[in-house]
Design a protein around this motif. Structure first.
Motif, PDB file in Angstrom:
ATOM      1  N   ASP A  48       0.821  -1.220   0.000  1.00 41.87           N
ATOM      2  CA  ASP A  48       0.000   0.000   0.000  1.00 41.87           C
ATOM      3  C   ASP A  48       0.853   1.269   0.000  1.00 41.87           C
ATOM      4  OD1 ASP A  48      -2.402  -1.516   0.137  1.00 41.87           O
ATOM      5  OD2 ASP A  48      -2.096  -1.774   2.284  1.00 41.87           O
ATOM      6  N   ASP A  62      -0.381  -1.133  -4.585  1.00 47.11           N
ATOM      7  CA  ASP A  62      -1.036  -1.991  -3.599  1.00 47.11           C
ATOM      8  C   ASP A  62      -0.043  -2.982  -3.003  1.00 47.11           C
ATOM      9  OD1 ASP A  62      -3.444  -0.743  -4.058  1.00 47.11           O
ATOM     10  OD2 ASP A  62      -4.049  -2.161  -5.615  1.00 47.11           O
ATOM     11  N   ARG A 251       1.016   3.295 -10.974  1.00 47.08           N
ATOM     12  CA  ARG A 251       0.431   2.007 -10.595  1.00 47.08           C
ATOM     13  C   ARG A 251       1.131   0.861 -11.310  1.00 47.08           C
ATOM     14  NH1 ARG A 251      -4.362   2.286  -7.855  1.00 47.08           N
ATOM     15  NH2 ARG A 251      -5.308   4.356  -7.692  1.00 47.08           N
TER      16      ARG A 251
END
Length: 406
Positions: A48, A62, A251
């Motif tokens: 995270d 993540d 990401r």
């Protein structure tokens, strides 16, 4: 060699005014890490992790796991968060949230010099007034490694990178490739659990970059150190890595082996960013061909629903070219044959080991084709204005959206 280290290294352990910042490699390991654990060290877990600048989020991961002893490349376009990720692992950037763990220890709040990590910078960051041996010894001296052990580690590190005979030289007397190897030796001398490399080959010319890729991979396999390597060079990542993490907009777009991200890209972005790809987007016809701008492209989507949108891709090197014969569909119509589509060569250029050819159909569908050069005695691919059929093996199609509605 030990004498050279002691003679050139400043007693304070501080860099000279105007000199490069010291390499953050090799600080003391976090409390509780024993030498026995260090032999199995190098497992990195990112959970995270969020990093932003001036209220703008540039990294939002993540989860990312780096295995012990692997060479992981972080690849992506400019501004995707590659260097930010490396700096967050190294401790130069404080994350807005999330954790960085090395061998189960949460190092998120530790300063760089206490993380037990090594760092190789893009600009090498060597001290110009110190000898090669003293540069390599700098981190060891700062962290008070005993003199005898320090000399042994410097000798081992220089031997590893093939620079034993250059111990007494200054960086200015070395080539770019040799300076890069000194930077790597300096980081490895501290025996870090993880070595972080920020585009370390980008300042080298093309020939030297290729040579250093081989050397870097040999070194990594020899010492078994976990390496996290940031690059924007796709060929570099494909040739060096055990796995590649592709970033896009901060990401993680895909994580996989080089052949996985190249042959089975997880998204349109990866398909077009890694290498080159002809992306075909259109409507599924009743015969399961894909209608791309009025051209029926046989793509073999057995589960596709007619009327739905589908997206496939084909690599340029997987396309074959052949002259149109009387039994083929007329190239001017842009219709498909049983093995591909017909069109006209619009452009052809020689790139050294291959030819790049563009084939244009009547529906303005343009396919880029890479044809390996067959040598001085071989036939060149068709020239501009030639009617051709572009065909491929159905197994080489990359299905990005199968048009099933699921």
């Amino acid at each position: 060699m030990a004498a050279a280290v002691e003679r050139d290294l400043p007693l304070s352990g501080a860099p000279a005014a105007g000199g490069p910042a010291p390499a953050p490699a090799g600080g003391p390991a976090p409390a509780g890490r024993t030498e026995a654990r260090r032999t199995e060290a190098g497992h990195v877990e990112i959970e995270d992790l969020a990093v932003g600048y001036d209220g703008h989020r540039v990294l939002d991961l993540d989860r990312l796991s780096v295995r012990r002893g692997e060479f992981l490349s972080i690849l992506g376009p400019s501004g995707c968060g590659k260097t930010t990720l490396l700096n967050a692992i190294a401790g130069f950037v404080a994350p807005d949230g999330g954790r960085v763990l090395v061998d189960g220890d949460d190092i998120t709040a530790l300063p760089p010099h206490r993380r037990g990590l090594g760092m190789v910078f893009q600009n090498y960051a060597l001290f110009p007034h110190l000898s090669v041996a003293s540069n390599v010894a700098y981190g060891l001296r700062v962290h008070r490694v005993p003199k005898r052990e320090r000399a042994e580690r410097v000798a081992d590190a220089l031997r590893l990178v093939g620079l034993e005979e250059y111990a007494d030289r200054r960086p200015r007397a070395l080539s770019g490739g040799q300076q890069q190897r000194v930077a790597i030796a300096r980081a490895l001398a501290t025996r870090p659990a993880v070595l972080l490399l920020d585009e370390p080959l980008s300042n080298l010319d093309a020939k030297l970059r290729r040579e250093m890729r081989v050397e870097l991979r040999k070194i990594q396999q020899s010492v078994g150190t976990t390496m996290v390597f940031v690059t924007h060079d796709q060929e570099e990542a494909l040739s060096l890595s055990d796995r590649i993490a592709v970033l896009n907009g901060g990401r993680l777009e895909q994580l996989g082996t080089p052949d996985e991200v190249y042959r089975r890209p997880a998204s349109r972005f990866v398909a077009q960013f890694i290498g080159a790809a002809n992306v075909l987007e259109g409507t599924v016809r009743p015969d399961r061909a894909l209608d791309v701008g009025g051209v029926a492209v046989p793509v073999g989507l057995p589960d596709a629903e007619p009327g739905r949108e589908a997206v496939v891709a084909i690599r340029p090197e997987r396309i074959r070219l052949a002259p149109v014969t009387g039994t083929r569909a007329d190239a001017a119509t842009g219709t498909s044959s049983e093995t591909g589509v017909t069109g006209t060569v619009a452009y052809r250029s020689f790139t050294g080991d291959a030819w790049q050819v563009e084939v244009r159909t009547a529906g303005d569908l343009v396919l880029t084709v890479r044809v390996a050069d067959s040598g001085a005695g071989g036939a060149d691919p068709p020239g501009a204005g030639t009617a051709v059929t572009a065909s491929w093996d159905p197994a080489d199609l990359i299905v990005l959206d199968a048009g099933t509605g699921r």
